[in-house]
Scaffold this motif. Sequence first.
Motif, mmCIF file in Angstrom:
data_model
loop_
_atom_site.group_PDB
_atom_site.id
_atom_site.type_symbol
_atom_site.label_atom_id
_atom_site.label_comp_id
_atom_site.label_asym_id
_atom_site.label_seq_id
_atom_site.Cartn_x
_atom_site.Cartn_y
_atom_site.Cartn_z
ATOM 1 N N VAL A 1 0.841 -1.199 0.000
ATOM 2 C CA VAL A 1 0.000 0.000 0.000
ATOM 3 C C VAL A 1 0.879 1.252 0.000
ATOM 4 O O VAL A 1 0.574 2.235 -0.687
ATOM 5 C CB VAL A 1 -0.972 -0.015 1.199
ATOM 6 C CG1 VAL A 1 -1.692 1.301 1.349
ATOM 7 C CG2 VAL A 1 -1.976 -1.141 1.038
ATOM 8 N N GLY A 2 1.986 1.216 0.731
ATOM 9 C CA GLY A 2 2.906 2.355 0.743
ATOM 10 C C GLY A 2 3.523 2.615 -0.616
ATOM 11 O O GLY A 2 3.656 3.769 -1.043
ATOM 12 N N VAL A 3 3.907 1.562 -1.323
ATOM 13 C CA VAL A 3 4.480 1.727 -2.663
ATOM 14 C C VAL A 3 3.427 2.272 -3.623
ATOM 15 O O VAL A 3 3.719 3.166 -4.432
ATOM 16 C CB VAL A 3 5.063 0.390 -3.163
ATOM 17 C CG1 VAL A 3 5.365 0.437 -4.651
ATOM 18 C CG2 VAL A 3 6.310 0.035 -2.381
ATOM 19 N N LEU A 4 2.212 1.754 -3.532
ATOM 20 C CA LEU A 4 1.137 2.269 -4.392
ATOM 21 C C LEU A 4 0.850 3.738 -4.109
ATOM 22 O O LEU A 4 0.640 4.530 -5.033
ATOM 23 C CB LEU A 4 -0.124 1.425 -4.216
ATOM 24 C CG LEU A 4 -0.038 -0.002 -4.741
ATOM 25 C CD1 LEU A 4 -1.299 -0.768 -4.363
ATOM 26 C CD2 LEU A 4 0.172 -0.016 -6.237
ATOM 27 N N TYR A 5 0.868 4.116 -2.836
ATOM 28 C CA TYR A 5 0.650 5.511 -2.462
ATOM 29 C C TYR A 5 1.772 6.398 -3.002
ATOM 30 O O TYR A 5 1.525 7.488 -3.521
ATOM 31 C CB TYR A 5 0.556 5.623 -0.946
ATOM 32 C CG TYR A 5 0.425 7.024 -0.424
ATOM 33 C CD1 TYR A 5 -0.742 7.747 -0.603
ATOM 34 C CD2 TYR A 5 1.478 7.631 0.258
ATOM 35 C CE1 TYR A 5 -0.870 9.035 -0.129
ATOM 36 C CE2 TYR A 5 1.364 8.915 0.735
ATOM 37 C CZ TYR A 5 0.194 9.614 0.542
ATOM 38 O OH TYR A 5 0.086 10.889 1.013
ATOM 39 N N SER A 6 3.003 5.918 -2.897
ATOM 40 C CA SER A 6 4.148 6.675 -3.407
ATOM 41 C C SER A 6 4.065 6.831 -4.920
ATOM 42 O O SER A 6 4.342 7.916 -5.453
ATOM 43 C CB SER A 6 5.443 5.960 -3.018
ATOM 44 O OG SER A 6 6.550 6.603 -3.573
ATOM 45 N N MET A 7 3.676 5.772 -5.619
ATOM 46 C CA MET A 7 3.524 5.855 -7.076
ATOM 47 C C MET A 7 2.405 6.819 -7.449
ATOM 48 O O MET A 7 2.531 7.577 -8.421
ATOM 49 C CB MET A 7 3.259 4.472 -7.661
ATOM 50 C CG MET A 7 4.460 3.557 -7.634
ATOM 51 S SD MET A 7 4.099 1.887 -8.178
ATOM 52 C CE MET A 7 3.536 2.151 -9.829
ATOM 53 N N TYR A 8 1.324 6.807 -6.679
ATOM 54 C CA TYR A 8 0.219 7.738 -6.922
ATOM 55 C C TYR A 8 0.703 9.179 -6.787
ATOM 56 O O TYR A 8 0.400 10.017 -7.634
ATOM 57 C CB TYR A 8 -0.918 7.454 -5.938
ATOM 58 C CG TYR A 8 -2.020 8.469 -5.957
ATOM 59 C CD1 TYR A 8 -2.944 8.499 -6.995
ATOM 60 C CD2 TYR A 8 -2.141 9.416 -4.948
ATOM 61 C CE1 TYR A 8 -3.958 9.434 -7.020
ATOM 62 C CE2 TYR A 8 -3.148 10.360 -4.967
ATOM 63 C CZ TYR A 8 -4.056 10.365 -6.005
ATOM 64 O OH TYR A 8 -5.049 11.311 -6.022
ATOM 65 N N LYS A 9 1.466 9.439 -5.728
ATOM 66 C CA LYS A 9 1.974 10.803 -5.542
ATOM 67 C C LYS A 9 2.931 11.208 -6.661
ATOM 68 O O LYS A 9 2.856 12.322 -7.165
ATOM 69 C CB LYS A 9 2.708 10.923 -4.201
ATOM 70 C CG LYS A 9 1.813 11.034 -3.017
ATOM 71 C CD LYS A 9 2.512 11.434 -1.733
ATOM 72 C CE LYS A 9 3.941 11.017 -1.619
ATOM 73 N NZ LYS A 9 4.542 11.288 -0.325
#
Length: 91
Positions: free
Chosen positions: A68-76
């Motif tokens: 979830v953290g990696v997905l959030y970082s990619m989203y940002k």
Amino acid sequence: MSAYDENESKFMRKAKENPFVPVGLAGFFAIVGYKLMKMKSRGDTKMSVHLIHMRVAAQGFVVGAMTVGVLYSMYKDFIVKPREEQQKAEK
């Protein structure tokens, strides 16, 4: 005393960069604590099986938090940042 302040600020900086790392650690310790308390009432289950289930649950939570953290970082990085740059270019 300054070394302590530097370490504290480094942790806070890392937590702000990756907010799901502290969540993963907290979940890991919560699952391990819960499973250790449930060890008293495990019934006929062998200790090794109980420990393996505890490890798998804790690792699964940490891997999920990291994902979830990696997905959030990619989203940002790939959605929010280009949108902001496009809005700046339009103005």
